[in-house]
Design an enzyme around this catalytic site. Sequence first.
Site, PDB file in Angstrom:
ATOM      1  N   SER A   1       0.835  -1.213   0.000  1.00 14.58           N
ATOM      2  CA  SER A   1       0.000   0.000   0.000  1.00 14.58           C
ATOM      3  C   SER A   1       0.864   1.256   0.000  1.00 14.58           C
ATOM      4  O   SER A   1       0.600   2.217  -0.732  1.00 14.58           O
ATOM      5  CB  SER A   1      -0.878   0.039   1.254  1.00 14.58           C
ATOM      6  OG  SER A   1      -1.855  -0.956   1.206  1.00 14.58           O
TER       7      SER A   1
ATOM      8  N   ARG B   1     -13.960  -6.490 -10.593  1.00  9.84           N
ATOM      9  CA  ARG B   1     -14.115  -5.839  -9.278  1.00  9.84           C
ATOM     10  C   ARG B   1     -14.924  -4.537  -9.367  1.00  9.84           C
ATOM     11  O   ARG B   1     -14.917  -3.857 -10.381  1.00  9.84           O
ATOM     12  CB  ARG B   1     -12.727  -5.614  -8.650  1.00  9.84           C
ATOM     13  CG  ARG B   1     -12.069  -6.947  -8.350  1.00  9.84           C
ATOM     14  CD  ARG B   1     -10.746  -6.807  -7.689  1.00  9.84           C
ATOM     15  NE  ARG B   1     -10.844  -6.240  -6.362  1.00  9.84           N
ATOM     16  CZ  ARG B   1      -9.787  -5.935  -5.620  1.00  9.84           C
ATOM     17  NH1 ARG B   1      -8.568  -6.152  -6.091  1.00  9.84           N
ATOM     18  NH2 ARG B   1      -9.943  -5.429  -4.424  1.00  9.84           N
TER      19      ARG B   1
ATOM     20  N   ASP C   1      -6.714  -7.634   5.006  1.00  3.89           N
ATOM     21  CA  ASP C   1      -5.916  -8.474   4.102  1.00  3.89           C
ATOM     22  C   ASP C   1      -5.319  -9.687   4.819  1.00  3.89           C
ATOM     23  O   ASP C   1      -4.815 -10.607   4.165  1.00  3.89           O
ATOM     24  CB  ASP C   1      -4.799  -7.651   3.450  1.00  3.89           C
ATOM     25  CG  ASP C   1      -5.358  -6.631   2.464  1.00  3.89           C
ATOM     26  OD1 ASP C   1      -6.526  -6.764   2.049  1.00  3.89           O
ATOM     27  OD2 ASP C   1      -4.624  -5.689   2.111  1.00  3.89           O
TER      28      ASP C   1
ATOM     29  N   SER D   1     -13.028   2.126   3.163  1.00  6.64           N
ATOM     30  CA  SER D   1     -12.105   1.712   2.105  1.00  6.64           C
ATOM     31  C   SER D   1     -11.040   2.778   1.901  1.00  6.64           C
ATOM     32  O   SER D   1     -11.340   3.915   1.522  1.00  6.64           O
ATOM     33  CB  SER D   1     -12.861   1.493   0.793  1.00  6.64           C
ATOM     34  OG  SER D   1     -11.941   1.476  -0.284  1.00  6.64           O
TER      35      SER D   1
ATOM     36  N   GLY E   1      -6.171  -3.570  -7.540  1.00  6.35           N
ATOM     37  CA  GLY E   1      -7.275  -2.646  -7.268  1.00  6.35           C
ATOM     38  C   GLY E   1      -6.772  -1.306  -6.754  1.00  6.35           C
ATOM     39  O   GLY E   1      -7.319  -0.249  -7.091  1.00  6.35           O
TER      40      GLY E   1
ATOM     41  N   ARG F   1       1.532   4.326  -3.088  1.00  2.45           N
ATOM     42  CA  ARG F   1       1.365   5.758  -2.795  1.00  2.45           C
ATOM     43  C   ARG F   1       2.673   6.510  -3.020  1.00  2.45           C
ATOM     44  O   ARG F   1       2.684   7.631  -3.542  1.00  2.45           O
ATOM     45  CB  ARG F   1       0.863   5.930  -1.364  1.00  2.45           C
ATOM     46  CG  ARG F   1      -0.621   5.531  -1.221  1.00  2.45           C
ATOM     47  CD  ARG F   1      -0.963   5.189   0.208  1.00  2.45           C
ATOM     48  NE  ARG F   1      -2.387   4.939   0.396  1.00  2.45           N
ATOM     49  CZ  ARG F   1      -3.024   3.798   0.102  1.00  2.45           C
ATOM     50  NH1 ARG F   1      -2.349   2.781  -0.424  1.00  2.45           N
ATOM     51  NH2 ARG F   1      -4.316   3.653   0.322  1.00  2.45           N
TER      52      ARG F   1
ATOM     53  N   GLN G   1      -8.909   2.693  -0.398  1.00  2.00           N
ATOM     54  CA  GLN G   1      -8.775   2.942  -1.840  1.00  2.00           C
ATOM     55  C   GLN G   1      -9.734   4.040  -2.276  1.00  2.00           C
ATOM     56  O   GLN G   1      -9.364   4.934  -3.031  1.00  2.00           O
ATOM     57  CB  GLN G   1      -9.009   1.654  -2.623  1.00  2.00           C
ATOM     58  CG  GLN G   1      -7.935   0.617  -2.343  1.00  2.00           C
ATOM     59  CD  GLN G   1      -8.148  -0.682  -3.088  1.00  2.00           C
ATOM     60  OE1 GLN G   1      -9.124  -0.850  -3.812  1.00  2.00           O
ATOM     61  NE2 GLN G   1      -7.234  -1.614  -2.903  1.00  2.00           N
TER      62      GLN G   1
END
Length: 429
Positions: A23, A122, A313, A167, A94, A27, A169
């Site tokens: 993650s 998705r 996760d 979320s 994703g 970024r 995301q």
Amino acid sequence: MILASQAAPNALLGELTPPGDKSISHRALIFSCLAQGTSRIRGLLDSEDVNATANACRQLGMTARAEGGEWVLEGVGERGLQPPDGPLDMGNSGTAMRLLAGVLAAQPFDSELTGDASLNRRPMKRIVAPLSLMGACIETAAGGTPPLRISGRPDLRGIDYESPIASAQVKSCLLLAGLYARGRTTVQEPLRSRNHTELMLPAFGVPLVGNCGVTGGSRLSGTSLQVPADSSSAAFFMVAAALVPGSDLLLRDVGLNETRDGIVHVLNAMGADLTIRDRRRFGGEAVGDIRIRYAGRLKAVDIAPDRVPSLIDELPVILALAAAAEGTTRLRGAAELRVKESDRLSVMARGLETLGVSLREYPDGLDVAGGPISGGRVDGAGDHRCAMSFCVLGQAAAAAVTVSGCENIDTSYPGFVADLTSVGGVVKT
Ligand code: S3P
């Protein structure tokens, strides 16, 4: 195909530094691309998912070179992105697709984001709906799935968005779009999701509005960052050591961000012998070294819905651990698992049943009755985290466990088999 064989359990001993956080790596690349000037990133994850983001950033104009153990990235500035030559392929990721959609929605050019068969199934309405409220123009396939055809709109307006789902995301997508929008953009969520975006934006010179907001027109400037080891990758080794008698592992530089540390709480609640040493920070991110020793058979636990975002996760490998624990573990509030790289509740349920585990499936969770794990052949269904979870459980099984559908392990952890073998795990590929 991987054979995670376990005729006689082999204690897992030694130490390792799991690979960089996925993650945070996504970024770091995207923010470096948008920044003016040079960024230097240490510990960036080298995996298929992160490489998809890196390739997209290169197509948008960023340059990248490796130098003395770090990546040196030359950004183009928020207004300097160049139109890509063709569709940008996000592979299995994703995070790559949803975060970049926020950036691309605000550009003075059109673009298209696509992915592999799993990503193209998705849900994308969760970002398309709020981006549309900001004035974005995005077409999806029927059913709200990728590809995303984005007609760039450089005149977005800021919104205060109350997200129906927790979320990171969605949140990060909107904050990225908000950097380009008129006025301020803020996001609230029902439960707190991972906050890497909020921690990293100030490192690139962008002040936050409140806990989770930005002002349009904020400028990013290049910075230096060290990426912690991924707690989601470390989780496989925490669970393996908790499962296999005699194990004693030291995992170094592991991210301990409080929005991601649910696995530590679950392992402690189950009776694991886990200690954290040398707590420190890599920039805004908490890290530490985790020692975990086998402590006998662990006890079942109830995982309540409000815990889910902090271990989302890790749930596949926690379900694998629950399968060998004493008593029935109850997981609820985890319907999001059904729209990950696979339907993880279903994939884990089918695999665990094949290995002799009794369970009950609910729309948003599972009850898993712990017991002995028999051998068998299970399907990771092309989902990296399910495949690695079955490999870990195979370390504690009474007979060989064969795992198919492992090809996507490289999306997050290309060195998984080598690392597991290096600490005494039994795996044949
Ligand atoms: C991620 C957020 C989570 C997580 C995913 C990575 C991120 O997804 O499951 O693996 O980097 O923002 P959601 O935001 O969809 O919950």
